[in-house]
Design a protein around this motif. Structure first.
Motif, PDB file in Angstrom:
ATOM      1  N   TYR A   1     -45.274 -42.215   2.099  1.00  0.00           N
ATOM      2  CA  TYR A   1     -46.306 -42.090   3.129  1.00  0.00           C
ATOM      3  C   TYR A   1     -46.825 -40.659   3.227  1.00  0.00           C
ATOM      4  O   TYR A   1     -48.042 -40.419   3.231  1.00  0.00           O
ATOM      5  CB  TYR A   1     -45.757 -42.538   4.487  1.00  0.00           C
ATOM      6  N   ARG A   2     -45.925 -39.711   3.313  1.00  0.00           N
ATOM      7  CA  ARG A   2     -46.333 -38.329   3.536  1.00  0.00           C
ATOM      8  C   ARG A   2     -46.945 -37.683   2.304  1.00  0.00           C
ATOM      9  O   ARG A   2     -47.583 -36.638   2.404  1.00  0.00           O
ATOM     10  CB  ARG A   2     -45.143 -37.533   4.061  1.00  0.00           C
ATOM     11  N   ALA A   3     -46.788 -38.317   1.148  1.00  0.00           N
ATOM     12  CA  ALA A   3     -47.475 -37.828  -0.049  1.00  0.00           C
ATOM     13  C   ALA A   3     -48.966 -38.135   0.009  1.00  0.00           C
ATOM     14  O   ALA A   3     -49.764 -37.484  -0.666  1.00  0.00           O
ATOM     15  CB  ALA A   3     -46.866 -38.458  -1.302  1.00  0.00           C
ATOM     16  N   VAL A   4     -49.347 -39.131   0.822  1.00  0.00           N
ATOM     17  CA  VAL A   4     -50.741 -39.574   0.881  1.00  0.00           C
ATOM     18  C   VAL A   4     -51.423 -39.144   2.175  1.00  0.00           C
ATOM     19  O   VAL A   4     -52.553 -38.652   2.163  1.00  0.00           O
ATOM     20  CB  VAL A   4     -50.823 -41.108   0.736  1.00  0.00           C
ATOM     21  N   TYR A   5     -50.748 -39.331   3.305  1.00  0.00           N
ATOM     22  CA  TYR A   5     -51.374 -39.119   4.611  1.00  0.00           C
ATOM     23  C   TYR A   5     -51.010 -37.747   5.165  1.00  0.00           C
ATOM     24  O   TYR A   5     -49.867 -37.302   5.096  1.00  0.00           O
ATOM     25  CB  TYR A   5     -50.941 -40.214   5.586  1.00  0.00           C
ATOM     26  N   GLY A   6     -52.009 -37.089   5.764  1.00  0.00           N
ATOM     27  CA  GLY A   6     -51.842 -35.750   6.270  1.00  0.00           C
ATOM     28  C   GLY A   6     -51.280 -35.707   7.678  1.00  0.00           C
ATOM     29  O   GLY A   6     -50.977 -36.736   8.301  1.00  0.00           O
ATOM     30  N   ALA A   7     -51.197 -34.498   8.208  1.00  0.00           N
ATOM     31  CA  ALA A   7     -50.581 -34.275   9.513  1.00  0.00           C
ATOM     32  C   ALA A   7     -51.351 -34.930  10.651  1.00  0.00           C
ATOM     33  O   ALA A   7     -50.773 -35.218  11.703  1.00  0.00           O
ATOM     34  CB  ALA A   7     -50.454 -32.773   9.767  1.00  0.00           C
ATOM     35  N   SER A   8     -52.651 -35.175  10.480  1.00  0.00           N
ATOM     36  CA  SER A   8     -53.425 -35.790  11.565  1.00  0.00           C
ATOM     37  C   SER A   8     -53.129 -37.274  11.726  1.00  0.00           C
ATOM     38  O   SER A   8     -53.520 -37.872  12.732  1.00  0.00           O
ATOM     39  CB  SER A   8     -54.925 -35.591  11.328  1.00  0.00           C
TER      40      SER A   8
END
Length: 653
Positions: free
Chosen positions: A552-559
């Motif tokens: 997940y965190r490889a694709v989606y940013g902090a927002s």
């Protein structure tokens, strides 16, 4: 069964208005890409009108279909966005294409071309690459501003949880031709980059071009799906999008029986060959609790435990349960759900003389193994135990042991009426259900059932070897040493036995990661679950959770962080989603944007999802609306006696 709304039946009257209705027109020919976008609109809750180009009775797309006439000769727009299969569907007549062009120019409404191999017609040169899209995609500055800013600036586009690479095209914009790259990628075998997704501005029209083939089941589509919705609605819509993940571990303070690699069975639970030695009980240790806290801190994620307080005394030594002692000081670091005091069975009285077992009946009525006394004590004693021991349980949430007491087809077609009654008596709002049996929320007396997805790691294993042994037994043929249960099945097929050395990392973990990942990026708030046995021994739960969060965190940013709710929060989301879906189907809510004002009118008490740009305020109070997610503001809001008005920072149309 749908959730029963409690909203009033009548909405405030709505007069003629010159605004643009918050409704998206989806013109479909049934191809995968346009169908996927239509499904995403439904998933987010965005109202849409579908025109099926293959239907002989479809409406003709005219100016009067797209816009309504008002007193005085002005017009209002019926759609805030248009979705087409491609830039020029062959089933549309020339006059229909002209009507769309007129409407989009007059009302500044955008058009998505669902699958758009690049051509000069949409501002792009011929492709510089066609083939499988491996490697990484990048979001341009324009793409971030256009609605894709929730993605990492660069992210993997295939492999791992994303699955196989899709086929697509990379191309360059025609210089001065009106195309702006939104997502691009390196050209295979070249140091240069080219465009995959672009915005094409021409003569007052704005179109979104998407240069790869996709379907609703592909992760790559879901990466971009919310950005597509944001782009086509200019960030103003009746929808709400989050990426939810709640992973619960059942049987905390209890213990789980252990799989026998000798007998290919679970002694004490399933039938074992004669002479199979008894196995032990798998139960977490104090060290496992410390590890769980440390893991949570490192991964910024909260684990949920379903606890059985009455089991603690069974494992006490000299009156002290070491697991409870270790848990008390850190209990606040977890979510907690009442799993009944001793995990008692709450369903019908079972007759095991038949295969499969049946419910005992008397006078044509089911005989219940659990009456009100047992059920109420299992619920209330567990709440009292948690309060006494400093366990911060979620009030009003219950999980019966093995979902017992809830209907189980075909043997038990109804819920235990005493369990149903207890929902009111014991003030239960949410009761967990098995999503593999009942995927949709439903009322259980005064409570709502919250379906949970199972993660397929055995509750009776705490080592990789045991997990592979059990997996092979149930999923391979008799010829390959398995049970043969897969043979002749209409829903499963026999698999090649997994290697004890590599089967865990090469197949089981990646497959479970993919299943969880696919659900969480699809606006699915249903929790997942394993068992406390998977957090001890070789701690099999962690590789699954690690894999999901890493993907997940490889694709989606902090927002767009993981929305890590407890079961009560998941239930509230599912309830609102279902009530809203019913309201959309009934056409109960009217909403439009005019200038910089959004107006939403419907029956008081109706929950409505709303997404708006940052800076939006509630007109009546001046307070900021909703909460931030993916660079926008969004929330479910409950309508009152008067229409809700929101003030945007600028006029979107």
């Amino acid at each position: 069964m749908p959730v029963t709304p409690t909203a009033a039946a009548t909405a405030p009257p709505v007069g003629p208005h010159g605004g643009i209705d918050l409704n998206v027109l989806v013109v479909t020919d049934g191809t995968a890409a346009v169908q996927a976008i239509g499904q995403q609109l439904t998933t987010e809750g965005v109202p849409s009108t579908v025109v099926n180009l293959k239907s002989s009775s479809r409406p003709v797309i005219t100016r009067s279909f797209l816009a309504r006439s008002l007193p005085g000769g002005s017009k209002g727009g019926n759609f805030e966005g248009i979705v087409l299969p491609d830039a020029a569907p062959s089933q549309l007549s020339g006059s229909e294409e002209d009507a769309l062009a007129w409407y989009e120019k007059k009302f500044k409404v955008r058009q998505v071309d669902a699958y758009s191999p690049p051509t000069p017609v949409t501002g792009m040169n011929a492709p510089v690459y066609s083939g499988l899209l491996t490697g990484r995609m990048s979001v341009t500055g324009a793409g971030s501003s256009a609605g894709f800013g929730y993605l990492n600036q660069s992210f993997p586009f295939s492999g791992g949880a994303a699955g196989p690479a899709p086929f697509g095209y990379l191309a360059d914009p025609v210089p001065g031709g009106g195309a702006t790259p939104l997502l691009d990628a390196a050209i295979p075998g070249s140091p240069d980059r080219a465009t995959l997704v672009w915005q094409y501005d021409e003569g007052g029209r704005e179109q979104l071009g998407i240069g790869f083939g996709y379907a609703s089941f592909q992760a790559q589509f879901h990466y971009l799906a919310h950005g597509i919705v944001t782009w086509v609605t200019r960030g103003v819509n009746l929808g709400d999008w989050r990426n939810y993940l709640d992973i619960a571990y059942d049987d905390m303070f209890l213990g789980d029986s252990q799989w026998s690699m000798i007998g290919d069975c679970t002694p004490g639970v399933t039938t074992c060959p004669k002479g199979t030695p008894m196995t032990g009980t798998i139960r977490m240790t104090p060290a496992d609790v410390s590890y769980a806290v440390q893991w949570e801190q490192q991964h910024h994620f909260t684990i949920e435990f379903l606890y059985n307080g009455g089991a603690s005394a069974r494992f006490a030594v000299n009156g002290v349960d070491a697991l409870l002692v270790a848990t008390r000081p850190v209990a606040k670091d977890f979510y907690w759900v009442n799993h009944t005091y001793t995990h008692a069975y709450l369903g019908c009285k079972q007759d095991f003389s038949t295969v499969p077992w049946t419910c005992v009946t008397s006078g044509g009525q089911l005989v219940w193994a659990a009456g009100p006394g047992l059920i109420n004590s299992q619920i209330n004693d567990n709440f009292a135990w948690a309060k006494q021991n400093g366990i911060p349980f979620e009030p009003g949430v219950l999980a019966s042991g093995e979902y017992s007491g809830l209907r189980l087809l075909p043997q038990q077609p109804v819920d235990n009426p005493y369990l149903v009654q207890a929902m009111s008596t014991d003030h239960i709002q949410w009761i967990v259900m098995d999503a593999s049996r009942e995927p949709t929320m439903r009322p259980v007396g005064a409570a709502f059932g919250v379906p949970r997805h199972p993660i397929d790691v055995g509750e009776d294993v705490d080592t990789v070897a045991e997990e592979i042994s059990e997996f092979n037994w149930y999923n391979t043929s008799k010829a390959d040493g398995g049970s043969g249960a897969c043979q002749g099945s209409k829903v499963t097929q026999c698999l090649t036995p997994l290697s004890l050395a590599s089967g865990w990392t090469s197949f089981i973990v990646p497959e479970q990661v993919r299943i969880v990942f696919d659900a969480m990026i699809n606006n699915d708030a249903r929790p997942f679950f394993m068992h406390q046995s998977n957090l001890t021994g070789e701690r099999l739960g962690y590789p699954v959770m690690d894999g999901v969060l890493s993907a997940y965190r490889a694709v989606y940013g902090a927002s767009a962080p993981v929305d890590n709710l407890p079961t009560s929060g998941d239930g509230a989301v599912l309830r609102d989603q279902q009530l809203w879906a019913q309201a959309v189907k009934a056409g109960d809510v009217t909403a439009w944007v005019q200038g910089n004002t959004v107006t939403i009118s419907g029956p008081p008490g109706t929950p409505v999802p709303v997404t708006v740009p940052t800076g939006t305020t509630v007109a009546s109070s001046g307070q900021s609306f909703g909460g931030p997610y993916s660079g926008e503001l969004s929330a479910y809001t409950t309508l009152g006696a008067q229409p809700l008005k929101l003030t945007l920072s600028s006029s979107p149309f």
